[in-house]
Design a protein around this motif. Sequence first.
Motif, mmCIF file in Angstrom:
data_model
loop_
_atom_site.group_PDB
_atom_site.id
_atom_site.type_symbol
_atom_site.label_atom_id
_atom_site.label_comp_id
_atom_site.label_asym_id
_atom_site.label_seq_id
_atom_site.Cartn_x
_atom_site.Cartn_y
_atom_site.Cartn_z
ATOM 1 N N UNK A 181 0.832 -1.332 0.089
ATOM 2 C CA UNK A 181 -0.186 -0.052 -0.195
ATOM 3 C C UNK A 181 0.900 1.363 -0.109
ATOM 4 N N UNK A 182 1.861 1.411 1.176
ATOM 5 C CA UNK A 182 2.929 2.739 0.492
ATOM 6 C C UNK A 182 3.342 2.681 -0.908
ATOM 7 N N UNK A 183 4.144 1.449 -1.083
ATOM 8 C CA UNK A 183 4.923 1.752 -2.463
ATOM 9 C C UNK A 183 3.449 2.484 -3.540
ATOM 10 N N UNK A 184 1.981 1.696 -3.257
ATOM 11 C CA UNK A 184 1.132 2.118 -4.294
ATOM 12 C C UNK A 184 1.107 3.417 -4.143
ATOM 13 N N UNK A 185 1.148 3.717 -3.017
ATOM 14 C CA UNK A 185 1.042 5.189 -2.586
ATOM 15 C C UNK A 185 2.375 5.838 -3.354
ATOM 16 N N UNK A 186 3.201 5.858 -3.223
ATOM 17 C CA UNK A 186 4.720 6.382 -3.292
ATOM 18 C C UNK A 186 4.650 6.693 -4.874
ATOM 19 N N UNK B 34 -0.343 5.473 -7.431
ATOM 20 C CA UNK B 34 -1.879 4.925 -7.251
ATOM 21 C C UNK B 34 -2.088 5.639 -5.677
ATOM 22 N N UNK B 35 -2.569 6.554 -5.123
ATOM 23 C CA UNK B 35 -3.273 6.899 -4.405
ATOM 24 C C UNK B 35 -4.531 6.131 -3.953
ATOM 25 N N UNK B 36 -6.132 5.750 -3.857
ATOM 26 C CA UNK B 36 -6.678 5.074 -3.904
ATOM 27 C C UNK B 36 -6.994 3.353 -3.769
ATOM 28 N N UNK B 37 -5.675 2.745 -4.867
ATOM 29 C CA UNK B 37 -5.278 1.449 -4.418
ATOM 30 C C UNK B 37 -4.814 1.099 -2.988
ATOM 31 N N UNK B 38 -3.508 2.602 -3.569
ATOM 32 C CA UNK B 38 -2.306 2.038 -2.170
ATOM 33 C C UNK B 38 -3.358 2.578 -1.297
ATOM 34 N N UNK B 39 -4.175 3.056 -0.747
ATOM 35 C CA UNK B 39 -4.114 3.844 0.449
ATOM 36 C C UNK B 39 -5.323 2.879 0.856
ATOM 37 N N UNK B 40 -6.329 2.149 0.132
ATOM 38 C CA UNK B 40 -7.083 1.225 0.825
ATOM 39 C C UNK B 40 -6.650 -0.273 1.163
ATOM 40 N N UNK B 41 -5.108 -0.842 0.480
ATOM 41 C CA UNK B 41 -4.259 -2.058 0.621
ATOM 42 C C UNK B 41 -3.734 -0.990 1.583
ATOM 43 N N UNK B 42 -3.629 0.003 2.044
ATOM 44 C CA UNK B 42 -2.812 0.328 2.960
ATOM 45 C C UNK B 42 -3.440 -0.155 4.315
ATOM 46 N N UNK B 43 -4.934 0.705 4.697
ATOM 47 C CA UNK B 43 -5.940 0.269 5.156
ATOM 48 C C UNK B 43 -5.980 -0.656 5.978
#
Length: 101
Positions: free
Chosen positions: A45-50, A53-62
């Motif tokens: 999720x952190x990698x996705x945000x970086x 890919x903010x939406x999917x990264x935030x969902x996976x991180x949460x």
Amino acid sequence: MKANRASGTAIVLIVIGALMLTGMFAPLLGRLLGLLFPIIMIALGYYGIKRGRVVIGTIILAIGILSLLAKLSWIIGPILGIALVIFGISLLKGKRGSYRS
């Protein structure tokens, strides 16, 4: 057939998944893998945000954070209780000291 790094990783993942499904891991190792999956989700999720890919990264991180909190709830409760007791004692000491000055 030429083996490369991706096929080797795929084979390792298949074997680990099959062992997890059949329950052949020892209880301790199963618990460690249970903690490893949420940690991997947090990292992805952190990698996705970086990567933008903010939406999917935030969902996976949460989902990873909530899953990890659920797995560690057996230790978070007592730690929170100890912290509340220490905070309450410090408040009592602070009130008693403020009357004397």
